[in-house]
Design a protein around this motif. Structure first.
Motif, mmCIF file in Angstrom:
data_model
loop_
_atom_site.group_PDB
_atom_site.id
_atom_site.type_symbol
_atom_site.label_atom_id
_atom_site.label_comp_id
_atom_site.label_asym_id
_atom_site.label_seq_id
_atom_site.Cartn_x
_atom_site.Cartn_y
_atom_site.Cartn_z
ATOM 1 N N ALA A 181 -7.648 2.735 -5.405
ATOM 2 C CA ALA A 181 -8.108 3.539 -4.538
ATOM 3 C C ALA A 181 -7.977 2.764 -3.037
ATOM 4 O O ALA A 181 -8.038 3.759 -2.008
ATOM 5 N N ASP A 182 -8.264 1.646 -3.034
ATOM 6 C CA ASP A 182 -8.036 1.050 -1.649
ATOM 7 C C ASP A 182 -6.479 0.879 -1.128
ATOM 8 O O ASP A 182 -6.568 0.378 0.028
ATOM 9 N N ARG A 183 -5.710 1.074 -1.956
ATOM 10 C CA ARG A 183 -4.412 0.917 -1.556
ATOM 11 C C ARG A 183 -3.287 1.956 -1.682
ATOM 12 O O ARG A 183 -2.031 1.957 -1.267
ATOM 13 N N VAL A 184 -3.812 3.310 -2.261
ATOM 14 C CA VAL A 184 -2.889 4.502 -2.587
ATOM 15 C C VAL A 184 -3.889 5.705 -2.007
ATOM 16 O O VAL A 184 -4.764 5.737 -2.176
ATOM 17 N N HIS A 185 -2.979 6.183 -1.281
ATOM 18 C CA HIS A 185 -3.635 7.668 -0.755
ATOM 19 C C HIS A 185 -2.470 8.748 -1.292
ATOM 20 O O HIS A 185 -1.388 8.653 -0.989
ATOM 21 N N LEU A 186 -2.894 9.771 -2.181
ATOM 22 C CA LEU A 186 -2.397 11.065 -2.381
ATOM 23 C C LEU A 186 -2.447 12.009 -1.448
ATOM 24 O O LEU A 186 -3.983 12.660 -1.442
ATOM 25 N N ALA A 187 -1.613 12.268 -0.509
ATOM 26 C CA ALA A 187 -1.966 13.114 0.750
ATOM 27 C C ALA A 187 -1.901 14.470 0.423
ATOM 28 O O ALA A 187 -2.075 15.283 1.348
ATOM 29 N N GLY A 188 -1.253 14.763 -0.747
ATOM 30 C CA GLY A 188 -1.017 16.251 -0.821
ATOM 31 C C GLY A 188 0.412 16.689 0.015
ATOM 32 O O GLY A 188 0.981 15.906 0.481
ATOM 33 N N GLN A 234 0.721 -1.131 -0.132
ATOM 34 C CA GLN A 234 -0.022 0.022 -0.085
ATOM 35 C C GLN A 234 0.937 1.212 -0.224
ATOM 36 O O GLN A 234 1.865 1.476 0.773
ATOM 37 N N LEU A 235 0.367 2.261 -0.765
ATOM 38 C CA LEU A 235 1.416 3.350 -0.957
ATOM 39 C C LEU A 235 0.686 4.601 -0.148
ATOM 40 O O LEU A 235 -0.263 5.050 -0.374
ATOM 41 N N LEU A 236 1.490 5.435 0.419
ATOM 42 C CA LEU A 236 1.333 6.750 0.756
ATOM 43 C C LEU A 236 2.180 7.751 0.055
ATOM 44 O O LEU A 236 3.332 7.473 0.128
ATOM 45 N N LEU A 237 1.752 8.655 -0.869
ATOM 46 C CA LEU A 237 2.295 9.302 -1.634
ATOM 47 C C LEU A 237 1.953 11.011 -1.244
ATOM 48 O O LEU A 237 1.110 11.473 -1.066
ATOM 49 N N ILE A 238 3.391 11.655 -0.777
ATOM 50 C CA ILE A 238 3.238 12.767 0.135
ATOM 51 C C ILE A 238 3.905 13.963 -1.059
ATOM 52 O O ILE A 238 4.943 13.625 -1.441
ATOM 53 N N GLY A 239 3.207 15.014 -1.500
ATOM 54 C CA GLY A 239 3.628 15.974 -2.399
ATOM 55 C C GLY A 239 2.327 16.577 -2.965
ATOM 56 O O GLY A 239 1.343 15.925 -3.078
ATOM 57 N N ASP A 240 2.747 17.731 -3.964
ATOM 58 C CA ASP A 240 1.508 18.241 -4.537
ATOM 59 C C ASP A 240 2.477 18.751 -5.912
ATOM 60 O O ASP A 240 3.604 18.747 -5.778
#
Length: 382
Positions: A255-262, A232-238
């Motif tokens: 969508a259930d394994r990736v969060h684009l957190a900004g 599962q991926l957490l991607l931090i950035g904009d």
């Protein structure tokens, strides 16, 4: 020693060069160097302003906007003249690329001082928008004049120095000083628990951090995740690719394994590094000149997976693969294979984590970088 640093932008502007420059300036000031800074305010900014950033005088010139990524600041030359008159620097430390540094060529007070050109990156023409390629022939003569006039040039890795067409004629006066990273800040249990909740599903907690730009290869990473169901991926950035990456996540059913957190604040980022199980920087071009986020992960005992981009400093940071896993850039299948192997091998992840921490501690601490620059300053002023 009194040194005026001239940069493109300054934090809170979100950029790796800006963060690295600020941390270097603070570390130099802690050793007794009298540091001052001139850069641009984050556009759109119609007025210049000054303040003390932890004791360092900083002037940010008004910057209404940008043209082809170049800040537009009619008052920058006047600001440079004012900073030289008030702070009486003995040396100019010019962070490149930055067209505003060219004002040093036209200002007599600046020409009387020695210059150290800190070469963070070439202008990446192969991946650049058309307007940048169109304007570069106008930019290049000034860039060359700045390198001719520099007493010393500093590249951030031997790999990048050797691959840079712009630096090749000046190898006799080009030194290598890696960027540095301070020790990790301790995080609370509450912060770590909150960070764990940022990952959307189950499986290995993979972290990636960076501006969402085309050269970062995050689209390749998303393609690789299709073949890595236990990650599962957490991607931090904009950045400018946020919308296309969101659409890709939906199209691939991730969508259930990736969060684009900004964008997250520093405390949230630190906590995410502390609880992640693997870090990935999938950049695909030399625009990723060094990879500061690799050091952020290595200092946290976090195993690292990155791309082996020819001429980039990423492989150097990871000891050509001795302190991290390297895969061919832009190849989703190879990236997926590495992710699956590391997800299923906690012993290998621990081995990479320990090797990465040792390499950071030996070569890439902020204190080591500041010490090398202080030595260069002494040599120039001697």
């Amino acid at each position: 020693m009194r040194v005026l640093h001239i940069g493109k932008f300054w934090p809170p502007y979100a950029g790796g060069i800006e963060r690295a420059s600020r941390e270097l300036c603070l570390a130099l000031a802690a050793t007794g160097v009298e540091v001052s800074v001139l850069a641009h305010a984050t556009p759109p900014a119609w007025r210049s302003h000054e303040w003390q950033d932890e004791g360092i005088p900083v002037r940010l010139a008004a910057c209404p906007g940008q043209l082809a990524y170049a800040p537009l600041s009619p008052g920058f030359r006047r600001g440079l003249s004012s900073m030289i008159a008030r702070h009486r620097p003995q040396l100019l430390h010019l962070h490149m690329p930055n067209p505003a540094a060219f004002w040093a060529l036209s200002l007599p007070a600046a020409r009387r001082l020695p210059w150290l050109v800190h070469w963070h990156s070439d202008i990446p023409l192969a991946q650049a928008p058309g307007v940048v390629r169109l304007l570069y022939p106008l930019y290049r003569p000034f860039e060359k004049a700045l390198l001719v006039g520099a007493v010393r040039i500093v590249a951030t890795s031997p790999d990048y120095r050797d691959a840079s067409p712009a630096l090749r004629p000046w190898s006799d006066k080009t030194a290598v000083v890696p960027l540095g990273m301070p020790a990790a800040v301790a995080t609370t249990k509450e912060a770590r628990d909150n960070a764990c909740a940022l990952w959307p599903g189950s499986g290995l907690r993979l972290l990636s951090v960076g501006r969402l730009s085309h050269y970062k290869g995050f689209d390749v990473l998303l393609d690789a995740l299709v073949e890595t169901p236990d990650v599962q991926l957490l991607l931090i950035g904009d950045g400018e690719c946020m919308a296309s990456l969101r659409a890709q996540v939906a199209r691939l059913g991730l969508a259930d394994r990736v969060h684009l957190a900004g964008r997250l604040d520093d405390a949230q980022r630190d906590a995410a590094y502390a609880v992640a199980e693997l870090f990935c920087l999938p950049s695909v071009a030399r625009s990723e000149a060094f990879g500061m986020v690799l050091l952020e992960a290595m200092r946290q005992h976090l195993p690292v997976l990155a791309s082996r981009v020819a001429g980039s400093g990423m492989a150097h940071v990871l000891g050509q693969g001795s302190a991290g896993c390297l895969v061919p850039p832009g190849e989703a299948r190879a990236l997926a294979g590495a992710l699956n192997r590391l997800a299923g091998n906690p012993e290998k992840r621990q081995q990479l984590a320990e090797a990465g921490y040792r390499r950071w501690h030996r070569f890439f601490t902020l204190q080591e970088s500041a010490s090398q620059f202080r030595t260069l300053y002494r040599d120039i002023l001697g």
